[in-house]
Every structure is written in C-alpha cells, then in structure tokens.
Design an enzyme around this catalytic site. Structure first.
Site, PDB file in Angstrom:
ATOM      1  CG  HIS A  13      -5.346  66.059  13.435  1.00  0.00           C
ATOM      2  ND1 HIS A  13      -5.079  65.463  14.645  1.00  0.00           N
ATOM      3  CD2 HIS A  13      -6.640  65.773  13.162  1.00  0.00           C
ATOM      4  CE1 HIS A  13      -6.158  64.838  15.079  1.00  0.00           C
ATOM      5  NE2 HIS A  13      -7.124  65.009  14.193  1.00  0.00           N
ATOM      6  CG  ASP A  48      -2.603  65.876  16.929  1.00  0.00           C
ATOM      7  OD1 ASP A  48      -2.649  67.108  16.822  1.00  0.00           O
ATOM      8  OD2 ASP A  48      -3.050  65.101  16.072  1.00  0.00           O
ATOM      9  CB  SER A 106      -9.564  64.921  16.129  1.00  0.00           C
ATOM     10  OG  SER A 106      -9.347  63.689  15.517  1.00  0.00           O
TER      11      SER A 106
END
Length: 359
Positions: free
Chosen positions: A165, A201, A274
C-alpha cells in the site's frame, strides 16, 4: 494457527492493572487512565506512565520542562487527586482493602505517588533517531511513490522491502531516502508487489544505485515472545523529523502449522511507519516488516500499540532467490497463501473443522 503462552506471560497478566486519576467530588471533570504494573503487593506499589498526573500538578505542566528537573516528589500533585487501580479478577489484591476482583479505590494517603518523571524520559510517540544510533536502525529508509510515502528496510545493497500500500504498482518509479545523509536520495522501481487479495502486504524495490555505508540487517531465524523489540520508521511527519525508534515487546507469534505467519508487538506504530523494520532490541536481528496497526471501524480510533508485522522468515527465502538469480517465483507464491494464513490476517479464528453438508 497456534500460540505458546509461557509462564512469563501468565505472570505478566497477573501483574497488569489499570490506573485512573480523577478529582475528588468532580466526576464532570473526567478522568485520565493508563496501564500499570504491580511491582509489590505488600506494600502496595504500582508503576505507570506519569502523563496521567500532569493535570493535577500544583505548579502546572511547566514544572516538567523546568531546567534541571530529574523527577518530581510525590507531593507535587493537588490534594484532590484520587487514584483508582483495577486489576485482574484472578489476581491477588495489590493495594488498599478492596476485595479480590474489585477495583481498589486509593487516596493519596493510602497510595501516594513516589515520583513523577518528566516526559523526556520516555514517550509513546517514539524518540527521534540521532547519529550514530544503533547500527541496525540505519537500515530503515523513507519510500516515496508519487504522493504516497511510507517506510522501508534495506535488505541488500540495491534492494528495499516496503508495503504494497506504500508502493502498489509494479514498474512504478520510487524515490528512496536513506537515514544518513538526509540529503541523499536514490531512485528505484517496484519489481514486485503482492496482489490486494494476498494476506501479505509486501512490495520489493530495486534501486538504480547501491546504498553505501548502510549496515545490512541480519534476518532472524527464531522468535521469542516477550523479548524487547523496536520499530524504526518515518511515522506521522515523514522526512521532516526523520526516522524514529519506538520500543515494546513481541507480544505474540502467531503460527500456522508451526510456521510463524504474523508478529504482534506493543511498539507505537503510526501512519507512515508501514513497511518499516521490526528489530530485536538486544541482538539487532531483523524480525519482520510492519504491515498494520489496529483501527476501530465504529469510532475511527487507531490503537498504535496493537500492531502486526510480517515475519522475515516468510520473505527471506524468496528475497534471497531474487537477489541471487533474479527469479520472482518465490515472491509470487505470497499471492497464493493458504486459507489458514488468510484467516489469521483477517484477525479471525480458524474453523475447528471443515463444515459438512447435512444433505
């Protein structure tokens, strides 16, 4: 899926408590609360974050930032301060005369404050990383993909791992900024990104130039619940404040068929973290890649101290294969994770057994 809770975890549960601070006779003023640790039961002694006592300081919050202040004595708070300690129903009563399993209501006379440390001693928001810092922390980088930015970790001189992402499109051009020097920047492109349906992810960025002077992290082979861990990332403010280190413990290692597939930590993780690395604080080994924290869909509140990372053991064989021979096959397999792994990352419990038709 499996988890092993050792004796240490049971002891930790018995020692945990919740500490609330409020004003006597003023319920409308609200209360402040945090978690605490029961250090002693006779005499009753509880350790907790000093921030909840800031509204009750006699001389105001400016006392905490006064020059030369190392600690504040227990009488620094107003007399109307009331402390409320609540502990596990299965734990022995730590303070006061309350019955087991019921909240203990303590006055300053029964449970006075030993000292208050200024907030500079430790902050849940993380401490800015200053040179030289631990060598493993320099492996964290800032990753910018268009208007989106996040964190990443250098796993080879020209290879960076981040989250899908953060860099979602294969072949997309990405700008990578290392920790030092701050003015440095290297372009790269996304050679692999997992599909949105994958529980993992992950995105892999190949750099156009080698990152010089970066300490390559050593991937771990084993995980130990309860060990001290650290997350390095460019959370909240990105490059403006540089990377920060937040500390906590590895609170859970979730396994499927005796293989770790998710790591849960208590490190503070915010937007922008992240893709950042999760390290063992003691050994400096790379444990995983930060993927998410927790959000309450009803209220929109985020819980930064409840977050999840992808174990490096899931990625290392595929990364090594790509680094050595340029083969993406091992990384592509991340898109085909078994259903029990998908269940874990959906934060669901697996079915005890496969459902059978009644027909």
């Amino acid at each position: 899926m499996g988890r092993q809770w050792g004796p240490a975890m049971k002891v930790a549960e018995q020692a945990g408590c919740v500490v609330s601070a409020s004003r006597a006779g003023q319920p409308e003023a609200g209360s402040w609360s945090c978690s605490g640790v029961i250090l002693s039961r006779s005499p009753g002694l509880v350790l907790c974050h000093g921030g909840i006592f800031t509204p009750f300081l006699r001389a105001g919050s400016g006392t905490l930032t006064a020059a030369g202040v190392a600690f504040l004595p227990g009488d620094s708070c107003n007399d109307d301060l009331r402390l409320h300690v609540q502990w596990s129903p299965t734990a022995p009563s730590p303070v006061g005369r309350a019955e087991r399993g019921r909240p203990g209501l303590c006055t300053p006379h029964a449970a006075s404050l030993a000292a208050l440390l200024p907030p500079e001693v430790g902050s849940p928001w993380g401490l800015p990383l200053r040179d030289p810092g631990p060598p493993w922390a320099a492996a964290a980088v800032l990753v910018e993909c268009g208007t989106v930015w996040g964190s990443g970790v250098v796993v080879a001189p020209r290879l960076v791992v981040t989250c899908r992402h953060v860099a979602p499109r294969e072949t997309a051009r990405v700008l990578v900024r290392p920790t030092t020097p701050k003015s440095a920047k290297i372009w790269g492109h996304v050679v692999f990104a997992t599909q949105e349906t994958s529980p993992y992810d992950i995105a892999v960025v190949s750099l156009e130039e080698e990152l010089e002077g970066v300490h390559m992290p050593v991937p771990t082979k084993h995980f130990h619940e309860g060990e001290a861990v650290s997350v390095v990332g460019f959370g909240v403010f990105g490059q403006v404040c540089g990377p920060s280190v937040t500390s906590g413990i590895l609170s859970a290692v979730v396994q499927v068929d005796d293989t770790p597939v998710m790591l849960q930590t208590t490190c503070a993780v915010h937007g922008g973290s992240s893709g950042g690395p999760l390290f063992s604080t003691c050994s400096g080994d790379l444990l995983g890649i930060v993927a998410s924290n927790t959000r309450d869909n009803n209220t929109g509140a985020t819980y930064p101290h409840l977050n999840f990372s992808i174990p490096i053991t899931v990625l290392q064989p595929a990364l090594q294969r790509y680094s050595q021979v340029g083969d993406l096959g091992g990384l592509r397999e991340l898109d085909h994770a078994a259903e029990p792994v998908r269940v874990v990352w959906r934060l669901q419990r697996p079915l005890a057994k496969a459902p059978r038709s009644k027909l």
